[in-house]
Design a protein around this motif. Structure first.
Motif, PDB file in Angstrom:
ATOM      1  N   VAL A   1      55.704  53.631  63.676  1.00 16.44           N
ATOM      2  CA  VAL A   1      56.947  54.379  63.746  1.00 16.44           C
ATOM      3  C   VAL A   1      58.081  53.470  63.294  1.00 16.44           C
ATOM      4  N   ALA A   2      59.041  54.037  62.583  1.00 18.19           N
ATOM      5  CA  ALA A   2      60.188  53.256  62.128  1.00 18.19           C
ATOM      6  C   ALA A   2      61.034  52.826  63.319  1.00 18.19           C
ATOM      7  N   LYS A   3      61.514  51.604  63.271  1.00 19.70           N
ATOM      8  CA  LYS A   3      62.399  51.124  64.331  1.00 19.70           C
ATOM      9  C   LYS A   3      63.752  51.808  64.184  1.00 19.70           C
ATOM     10  N   ASP A   4      64.263  52.341  65.302  1.00 19.55           N
ATOM     11  CA  ASP A   4      65.500  53.105  65.251  1.00 19.55           C
ATOM     12  C   ASP A   4      66.369  52.836  66.468  1.00 19.55           C
ATOM     13  N   PHE A   5      66.285  51.623  67.004  1.00 11.84           N
ATOM     14  CA  PHE A   5      66.993  51.336  68.254  1.00 11.84           C
ATOM     15  C   PHE A   5      67.182  49.832  68.380  1.00 11.84           C
ATOM     16  N   TYR A   6      68.365  49.418  68.791  1.00  8.47           N
ATOM     17  CA  TYR A   6      68.708  48.004  68.966  1.00  8.47           C
ATOM     18  C   TYR A   6      68.173  47.539  70.317  1.00  8.47           C
ATOM     19  N   VAL A   7      67.228  46.622  70.275  1.00  7.02           N
ATOM     20  CA  VAL A   7      66.628  46.130  71.515  1.00  7.02           C
ATOM     21  C   VAL A   7      67.011  44.667  71.748  1.00  7.02           C
ATOM     22  N   SER A   8      66.583  43.805  70.820  1.00  6.76           N
ATOM     23  CA  SER A   8      66.862  42.380  70.943  1.00  6.76           C
ATOM     24  C   SER A   8      68.086  42.013  70.115  1.00  6.76           C
ATOM     25  N   PRO A   9      68.956  41.122  70.616  1.00  5.94           N
ATOM     26  CA  PRO A   9      70.091  40.677  69.802  1.00  5.94           C
ATOM     27  C   PRO A   9      69.677  39.813  68.620  1.00  5.94           C
ATOM     28  N   PHE A  10      68.376  39.495  68.527  1.00  7.48           N
ATOM     29  CA  PHE A  10      67.903  38.640  67.444  1.00  7.48           C
ATOM     30  C   PHE A  10      67.153  39.425  66.356  1.00  7.48           C
ATOM     31  N   HIS A  11      67.123  40.752  66.494  1.00  9.63           N
ATOM     32  CA  HIS A  11      66.497  41.595  65.475  1.00  9.63           C
ATOM     33  C   HIS A  11      67.454  42.722  65.103  1.00  9.63           C
ATOM     34  N   PRO A  12      67.708  42.922  63.819  1.00 10.43           N
ATOM     35  CA  PRO A  12      68.505  44.084  63.417  1.00 10.43           C
ATOM     36  C   PRO A  12      67.667  45.357  63.527  1.00 10.43           C
ATOM     37  N   ILE A  13      68.301  46.493  63.261  1.00 14.58           N
ATOM     38  CA  ILE A  13      67.565  47.763  63.293  1.00 14.58           C
ATOM     39  C   ILE A  13      66.979  48.007  61.908  1.00 14.58           C
ATOM     40  N   ASP A  14      65.824  47.461  61.657  1.00 18.09           N
ATOM     41  CA  ASP A  14      65.093  47.738  60.440  1.00 18.09           C
ATOM     42  C   ASP A  14      63.622  47.473  60.710  1.00 18.09           C
ATOM     43  N   GLY A  15      62.790  47.752  59.720  1.00 13.64           N
ATOM     44  CA  GLY A  15      61.370  47.533  59.888  1.00 13.64           C
ATOM     45  C   GLY A  15      60.697  48.678  60.631  1.00 13.64           C
ATOM     46  N   HIS A  16      59.470  48.429  61.064  1.00 17.00           N
ATOM     47  CA  HIS A  16      58.737  49.454  61.791  1.00 17.00           C
ATOM     48  C   HIS A  16      57.838  48.797  62.838  1.00 17.00           C
ATOM     49  N   TYR A  17      57.495  49.596  63.842  1.00 14.68           N
ATOM     50  CA  TYR A  17      56.593  49.148  64.897  1.00 14.68           C
ATOM     51  C   TYR A  17      55.179  49.633  64.609  1.00 14.68           C
ATOM     52  N   GLU A  18      54.236  48.771  64.889  1.00 13.19           N
ATOM     53  CA  GLU A  18      52.833  49.166  64.996  1.00 13.19           C
ATOM     54  C   GLU A  18      52.466  49.040  66.470  1.00 13.19           C
ATOM     55  N   MET A  19      52.275  50.167  67.115  1.00  9.76           N
ATOM     56  CA  MET A  19      52.009  50.171  68.556  1.00  9.76           C
ATOM     57  C   MET A  19      50.555  50.543  68.804  1.00  9.76           C
ATOM     58  N   ARG A  20      49.883  49.723  69.565  1.00  4.04           N
ATOM     59  CA  ARG A  20      48.523  50.054  70.002  1.00  4.04           C
ATOM     60  C   ARG A  20      48.597  50.403  71.478  1.00  4.04           C
ATOM     61  N   VAL A  21      48.438  51.691  71.771  1.00  2.00           N
ATOM     62  CA  VAL A  21      48.673  52.192  73.122  1.00  2.00           C
ATOM     63  C   VAL A  21      47.506  53.075  73.578  1.00  2.00           C
ATOM     64  N   PRO A  22      46.294  52.544  73.625  1.00  2.21           N
ATOM     65  CA  PRO A  22      45.185  53.343  74.147  1.00  2.21           C
ATOM     66  C   PRO A  22      45.405  53.666  75.617  1.00  2.21           C
ATOM     67  N   PRO A  23      44.918  54.809  76.085  1.00  7.41           N
ATOM     68  CA  PRO A  23      45.112  55.157  77.506  1.00  7.41           C
ATOM     69  C   PRO A  23      44.535  54.076  78.415  1.00  7.41           C
ATOM     70  N   PRO A  24      45.222  53.760  79.493  1.00  5.10           N
ATOM     71  CA  PRO A  24      44.722  52.729  80.411  1.00  5.10           C
ATOM     72  C   PRO A  24      43.420  53.158  81.085  1.00  5.10           C
TER      73      PRO A  24
END
Length: 249
Positions: free
Chosen positions: A147-170
């Motif tokens: 998913v494309a990054k669309d939110f400011y989280v860390s002050p050391f990363h701008p809002i660009d790029g994308h996340y690769e999330m691995r979220v299998p059910p626990p």
């Protein structure tokens, strides 16, 4: 025993370690131990008094903060994205409110279709500036989604790029990972590793003693490591206008 209504499955606790690794422009890693709850949104656990101070789930802590329940807030989000939430069972992985405080950098919601398959996953992100944002994920057979990054989280990363999330059910084990990919930079990675425990009163007391006021410790650790990186000369990225709960998408 931490109880839930008879129609619902028992809640679970996951003692876990959270790991962050960055490789540029400076190499840095951190590890933090805490514990998370896995709960059914339709059957939230009920703790005997006064243990409710050690775990409370409130709608004001999620999405817009104005819905009558967390489930109603999630259903509203799914409706906005064209997904009919009726008949879905939803499991939420999150910190509970402890002694009046909560901070959830990441809350995950697994939305199950009536046939038991995962229809979608919602990743709700909070930053330390009071902002909230939710991502709708359609994961593959391995539980991975981009998913494309669309939110400011860390002050050391701008809002660009994308996340690769691995979220299998626990399951008995909790294995989650997030990789932030940005142009010209090696990925920033975060991982959560944990082991399932029954949500009993003795287990909750044991974890509460081992990790006192754990949600406050999480937000304090984020700020502490941010200060360390700043003092090491890591450049701070400008923060855009404040994202309010009303701007969730």
């Amino acid at each position: 025993m931490v109880t839930a209504p008879s129609a619902g499955p028992p809640a679970a606790l996951y003692p876990c370690v959270i790991i962050h690794r960055r490789r540029a422009p400076q190499r840095y890693a951190l590890r933090h131990r805490t514990y998370l709850w896995l709960v059914d949104l339709d059957h939230l656990p009920e703790l005997p008094r006064p243990l409710g101070l050690l775990a409370h789930f409130s709608a004001r802590d999620h999405f817009t903060g104005r819905a009558p329940s967390i489930r109603a807030a999630l259903d509203g989000f799914l409706d906005q994205h064209g997904i009919d939430p009726r008949g879905c069972r939803v499991l939420m992985l999150a910190h509970a409110r402890i002694l009046g405080h909560v901070f959830n950098p990441l809350t995950l919601y697994w939305c199950y279709a009536p046939d038991g398959t995962v229809r979608c996953v919602v990743a709700e992100v909070h930053n330390t500036y009071g902002g909230r944002h939710a991502y709708l994920l359609h994961s593959d057979a391995t539980g991975t989604a981009s998913v494309a990054k669309d939110f400011y989280v860390s002050p050391f990363h701008p809002i660009d790029g994308h996340y690769e999330m691995r979220v299998p059910p626990p399951g008995e084990l909790l294995h989650l990972s997030i990789r932030l990919h940005r142009p010209g930079s090696p990925p920033f990675t975060a991982a959560v590793r944990g082991t399932r425990r029954a949500a009993t009163v003795p287990e909750l007391l044991r974890l509460s003693l081992r990790h006192p006021w754990s949600t406050l410790a999480v937000s304090a650790a984020i700020r502490f490591h941010g200060i360390r990186l700043f003092l090491r000369g890591l450049p701070v990225q400008p923060r855009p206008g404040r994202r309010t709960p009303e701007s969730l998408s």
